[in-house]
Design a protein around this motif. Structure first.
Motif, short mmCIF file in Angstrom:
data_model
loop_
_atom_site.label_atom_id
_atom_site.label_comp_id
_atom_site.label_asym_id
_atom_site.label_seq_id
_atom_site.Cartn_x
_atom_site.Cartn_y
_atom_site.Cartn_z
N ARG A 178 0.82 -1.22 0.00
CA ARG A 178 0.00 0.00 0.00
C ARG A 178 0.85 1.26 0.00
N MET A 181 1.58 1.77 -3.53
CA MET A 181 0.40 2.26 -4.21
C MET A 181 0.25 3.76 -4.01
N ARG A 182 0.47 4.21 -2.79
CA ARG A 182 0.36 5.65 -2.51
C ARG A 182 1.43 6.42 -3.29
N HIS A 184 2.51 5.71 -6.12
CA HIS A 184 2.05 5.77 -7.51
C HIS A 184 0.72 6.52 -7.64
N ALA A 186 -2.13 5.54 -6.69
CA ALA A 186 -3.11 4.55 -7.15
C ALA A 186 -4.02 4.16 -5.99
N HIS A 189 -4.78 -1.85 -6.70
CA HIS A 189 -3.75 -2.61 -7.40
C HIS A 189 -4.32 -4.00 -7.68
N THR A 221 -6.87 -2.55 -2.29
CA THR A 221 -7.11 -1.11 -2.22
C THR A 221 -6.44 -0.58 -0.96
N ASN A 222 -6.62 0.72 -0.70
CA ASN A 222 -5.98 1.31 0.46
C ASN A 222 -6.53 0.78 1.78
N LEU A 268 -3.17 0.46 -10.37
CA LEU A 268 -1.79 0.14 -10.67
C LEU A 268 -1.75 -1.28 -11.25
N ASN A 291 4.69 -4.92 -10.99
CA ASN A 291 4.05 -5.21 -9.71
C ASN A 291 5.05 -4.97 -8.58
#
Length: 589
Positions: A178, A181-182, A184, A186, A189, A221-222, A268, A291
């Protein structure tokens, strides 16, 4: 149906659908290298069983595009199939798309099944075809109506691996994911690749032969994580454990419908490891990148490394007993390539924690050794004699690690040319293993270092020098690779990679010597931070074949030090007779 019949049936469906060319890739909805039986489409259609290749079928021509590892195998397996071998100039390149663009008229239609082609490959296929005025259809499955006995999806159970083995909890891994992801920007993912999912959730299974993975997709997700899986595969206890780590489950077959219903998030995605069908479902809300889990799992933690070292001892014991048996049995009992592979599996199975082979053993005697990905069959398996070279490339899956090793041994009466070739390959392997390199070094640079002793003598080999290896996961793992391609991935401490130079004389013999190495910190200087390798594999190297005059002092020292390590690590676990045999094999030259 014969392969000719199947080809005719495919062409009949093409004509009915007004399709001028049909592409069949070697893949599945997870873009796997090794496939469940249900997705072995190329083998079903043509008889070719190699792990890399693509069929392209027009109404007047049918070809298999594959790389040099499979040229001989493809020629043999495609006989009387209706397909011709087309030799790839660049490994993994979509050269068949260029061929179709040059040979089909504007207005023609090319089709493939988007579930079986990665988004990045689909883009590479689409580009020359669209430029030539050719229509591309990405949702056509012509095999479904023809493959009446197509295997169903595997129903093998899945299970969770404890943190004491993996060294990191699922919750911690999700936290790291995560954070990426943050970075990016996004909100979600989506992961299709089976080894990434297995690593992230500390989950293993047996849905793909030799790979301890489970058919599944994951959506993170987050604040949530959803695993798409056949839920009967997991025990109630494991589902509860996943739920405690913040992971819910959903039915495997619902992944497409679920993704189609999502909106408002930036996803993402790794286009090389996501099938075109699902990738297109999420457009235009896609941000492309590798990934994050692929990078994470490539760098083994201290717990994993400790387990890998223990696993190498187990594997080394099995290999020592195997090669001792072979030396004593050759000429005294009937041994074939097939029976040899089975005997090796049995020696490994005696070790605690053994789960299975990490790939089908390549046992290539004499000319068969010149086929880099040879697999003996009942039809091809030959009997070993007390003469010539034997190549054995094998590996094991253990609960505490994955192994991959190649050795070539003399069965007797070798030639000067064989000994010269063997020594040059060994010299290359030693050069790669001894490498000291600055932080940021890429695999293609280490590939060149390893090849140089062969290049100096005008010799070369057509495959890469090395690949990443998973932790009780896939024996072929990215993102790092040692080959000529300009892959922009630095070699970091904690990565486990093979070093396996080779030399192949078609129709005569093949030589490949392979160890696994761990990237480690080495030293700092005024000129930067430097890395090196720790050799992990523990198995003697046949010195009967070494021409000492071709080695420098540093190579001889490395070989003698390596053999001292092998003897020291393995002998506490061997009986006296085995210790004496290994002492002879590891005596300094």
């Amino acid at each position: 149906m014969t392969y000719i019949d199947k080809l005719a049936a495919i062409r009949s469906l093409m004509e009915q659908a007004h399709i001028d060319a049909y592409i069949i890739p070697s893949s599945d909805p997870h873009i796997s290298e090794y496939l469940p039986d249900r997705y072995k489409c190329i083998a079903w259609a043509s008889g070719f069983t190699g792990s890399a290749g693509t069929l392209a079928i027009t109404l007047s021509f049918a070809g298999l595009w594959t790389d040099s590892r499979y040229f001989v195998q493809a020629r043999e397996q495609l006989a009387d199939s209706g397909y011709e071998l087309v030799k790839l100039k660049v490994q993994h390149a979509a050269e068949y798309a260029d061929w179709l663009a040059a040979n089909l008229p504007p207005g023609a239609t090319v089709a493939f099944d988007g579930w079986l082609m990665s988004a990045s490959l689909a883009a590479s296929v689409r580009k020359p075809l669209l430029a030539a005025g050719i229509t591309v259809l990405e949702d056509i499955d012509l095999l479904a109506p023809l493959w009446s006995d197509r295997p169903s999806l595997p129903e093998n159970p899945a299970y969770l691996v404890e943190e004491a083995v993996t060294g990191e909890s699922t919750a911690s891994k999700l936290g790291r994911l995560r954070a990426e992801m943050r970075r990016h920007h996004a909100g979600a993912h989506f992961i299709s690749s089976l080894d990434d999912i297995a690593w992230l959730l500390n989950m293993r299974g047996s849905d793909v032969i030799c790979n301890p993975v489970v058919l599944a997709f994951a959506l993170v997700t987050n604040d949530s994580a959803l695993l798409f899986i056949d839920q009967t595969k997991l025990s109630g206890h494991d589902r509860a454990s996943l739920r405690a780590s913040g992971v819910e489950t959903a039915d495997y077959a619902q992944v497409g419908a679920h993704l189609a219903g999502l909106s408002g998030k930036t996803f993402l995605l790794d286009p090389r490891r996501t099938c075109s069908r699902l990738y297109n479902t999420l457009l235009p809300y896609v941000q492309e990148d590798l990934n994050p889990t692929t990078r994470f799992k490539a760098v083994k933690n201290e717990v994993e490394v400790a387990h890998i070292r223990e696993t190498m001892v187990k594997d080394g014991i099995a290999l020592t007993r195997f090669f001792k048996w072979l030396e004593e049995a050759i000429g005294n009992e009937t041994i074939t390539e097939l029976s040899l592979a089975e005997r090796l599996r049995r020696f490994r199975a005696e070790q605690a924690g053994f789960v299975g082979e990490s790939f089908d053993t390549i046992a290539g005697y004499r000319a068969h050794g010149a086929l880099p990905h040879y697999k003996a069959t009942e039809a091809s398996s030959i009997e070993l004699r007390p003469e010539g070279l034997l190549l054995v490339d094998s590996g094991g899956q253990y609960r505490t690690g994955t192994t991959d090793i190649t050795r070539v041994v003399s069965l007797g009466h070798t030639t000067a040319e064989e000994r010269t070739d063997y020594t040059l390959v060994l010299k290359g392997m030693i050069e790669g293993s001894m490498a000291v390199f600055p932080e940021g070094t890429r695999g293609y640079q280490l590939d060149a270092l390893t090849r140089k002793p062969l290049w100096d003598e005008l010799r070369n080999y057509g495959h890469g020098t090395g690949h990443g290896v998973g932790f009780f996961l896939n024996v072929h793992e990215g993102p790092q690779v040692f080959n000529a391609a300009a892959v922009d991935v630095p070699i970091e401490p904690g990565m486990v990679t093979s070093i396996e130079p080779g030399l192949y004389r078609e129709g005569a013999y093949g030589i490949r010597i392979e160890n696994l190495v761990l990237s480690i910190p080495y030293a700092d200087s005024l000129f930067g931070t430097f890395r090196a390798f720790e050799t992990l594999t523990l198995c003697y190297i046949d010195t009967q074949l070494v021409d000492r005059s071709l080695l420098e002092t540093k190579h001889i020292k490395w070989l003698n030090d390596y053999h001292a390590m092998v003897y020291g690590r393995l002998t506490p676990h061997l009986v006296e007779e085995e210790r004496q045999w290994l002492l002879e094999k590891t005596t300094a030259i």
